[in-house]
Design a protein around this motif. Structure first.
Motif, PDB file in Angstrom:
ATOM      1  N   SER A   8       0.792  -1.236   0.000  1.00 31.09           N
ATOM      2  CA  SER A   8       0.000   0.000   0.000  1.00 31.09           C
ATOM      3  C   SER A   8       0.821   1.282   0.000  1.00 31.09           C
ATOM      4  CB  SER A   8      -0.982   0.013   1.177  1.00 31.09           C
ATOM      5  OG  SER A   8      -1.879  -1.047   1.040  1.00 31.09           O
ATOM      6  N   ARG A   9       2.059   1.231  -0.441  1.00 33.28           N
ATOM      7  CA  ARG A   9       2.823   2.464  -0.630  1.00 33.28           C
ATOM      8  C   ARG A   9       2.460   3.035  -1.981  1.00 33.28           C
ATOM      9  NH1 ARG A   9       8.681   2.147   0.945  1.00 33.28           N
ATOM     10  NH2 ARG A   9       8.682   4.237   0.075  1.00 33.28           N
ATOM     11  N   THR A  10       2.395   4.338  -2.070  1.00 28.26           N
ATOM     12  CA  THR A  10       2.042   4.991  -3.329  1.00 28.26           C
ATOM     13  C   THR A  10       2.994   6.145  -3.601  1.00 28.26           C
ATOM     14  OG1 THR A  10       0.494   6.488  -2.238  1.00 28.26           O
ATOM     15  CG2 THR A  10      -0.413   4.445  -3.131  1.00 28.26           C
ATOM     16  N   TYR A  11       3.080   6.506  -4.879  1.00 30.95           N
ATOM     17  CA  TYR A  11       3.857   7.670  -5.288  1.00 30.95           C
ATOM     18  C   TYR A  11       3.210   8.217  -6.546  1.00 30.95           C
ATOM     19  CZ  TYR A  11       7.917  10.637  -6.221  1.00 30.95           C
ATOM     20  OH  TYR A  11       8.744  11.707  -6.433  1.00 30.95           O
ATOM     21  N   PHE A  12       2.735   9.451  -6.473  1.00 29.27           N
ATOM     22  CA  PHE A  12       2.130  10.138  -7.608  1.00 29.27           C
ATOM     23  C   PHE A  12       3.232  10.958  -8.274  1.00 29.27           C
ATOM     24  CE2 PHE A  12      -1.306   9.415  -4.680  1.00 29.27           C
ATOM     25  CZ  PHE A  12      -2.399   9.146  -5.478  1.00 29.27           C
ATOM     26  N   GLY A  13       3.475  10.725  -9.557  1.00 31.28           N
ATOM     27  CA  GLY A  13       4.556  11.459 -10.195  1.00 31.28           C
ATOM     28  C   GLY A  13       4.392  11.629 -11.687  1.00 31.28           C
ATOM     29  N   GLN A  14       5.410  12.234 -12.264  1.00 25.79           N
ATOM     30  CA  GLN A  14       5.449  12.485 -13.691  1.00 25.79           C
ATOM     31  C   GLN A  14       6.842  12.105 -14.191  1.00 25.79           C
ATOM     32  OE1 GLN A  14       5.004  16.626 -14.809  1.00 25.79           O
ATOM     33  NE2 GLN A  14       4.128  16.042 -16.761  1.00 25.79           N
ATOM     34  N   ILE A  15       6.895  11.342 -15.301  1.00 22.31           N
ATOM     35  CA  ILE A  15       8.170  10.905 -15.870  1.00 22.31           C
ATOM     36  C   ILE A  15       8.896  12.126 -16.421  1.00 22.31           C
ATOM     37  CG2 ILE A  15       9.288   9.478 -17.613  1.00 22.31           C
ATOM     38  CD1 ILE A  15       6.822   7.627 -17.475  1.00 22.31           C
ATOM     39  N   LYS A  16      10.089  12.394 -15.901  1.00 24.57           N
ATOM     40  CA  LYS A  16      10.834  13.587 -16.304  1.00 24.57           C
ATOM     41  C   LYS A  16      11.949  13.282 -17.293  1.00 24.57           C
ATOM     42  CE  LYS A  16       8.701  16.846 -14.382  1.00 24.57           C
ATOM     43  NZ  LYS A  16       7.980  17.794 -15.183  1.00 24.57           N
TER      44      LYS A  16
END
Length: 129
Positions: free
Chosen positions: A60-68
């Motif tokens: 249940s770990r999450t990470y919201f991101g954008q590929i840079k």
């Protein structure tokens, strides 16, 4: 009845907010840890630079991101830099992280595609923090 997996819980939300959901595993317990994404399940469409992704682990770990950007090429994986999506975190934005992403998941820019085709057989798969 089995409890819903973290991936199932987040899939509708990811779709609603234009994220691609990737199931993976953080390589350490640190909040900005590198993530390892296994070869399956494959996204329905290849990812591109700038794509918004939601990383979810079985714990249940999450990470919201954008590929840079692409940090380095490996034989089976691309190491990519992912910046956090500030709109998902409010005032407590985590540090950027790196993601070991299977090469088949991402559409490489032309120069990287050429580099990869020339050197792929000489690369290793060193999944390290």
């Amino acid at each position: 009845m089995e409890p819903a997996s973290p991936v199932n819980c987040f899939s509708a939300m990811a779709l609603r907010h234009n994220y691609v959901l990737l199931e993976g595993q953080p390589l350490t317990e640190l909040p900005h840890a590198a993530w390892f994404i296994p070869l399956h399940p494959v996204p329905s469409q290849p990812l591109v630079l700038g794509q918004r992704i939601l990383l979810v682990s079985p714990m249940s770990r999450t990470y919201f991101g954008q590929i840079k950007s692409i940090v380095r090429l490996e034989k089976s994986y691309l190491v990519i830099s992912v910046s956090p999506e500030s709109s998902a975190y409010g005032p407590f934005i985590p540090l950027p992280c790196q993601v070991y992403l299977p090469t088949s998941f991402l559409v490489l820019p032309p120069l990287h595609r050429l580099q990869y085709s020339v050197i792929a057989s000489h690369l290793s798969d060193a999944i390290l923090e």
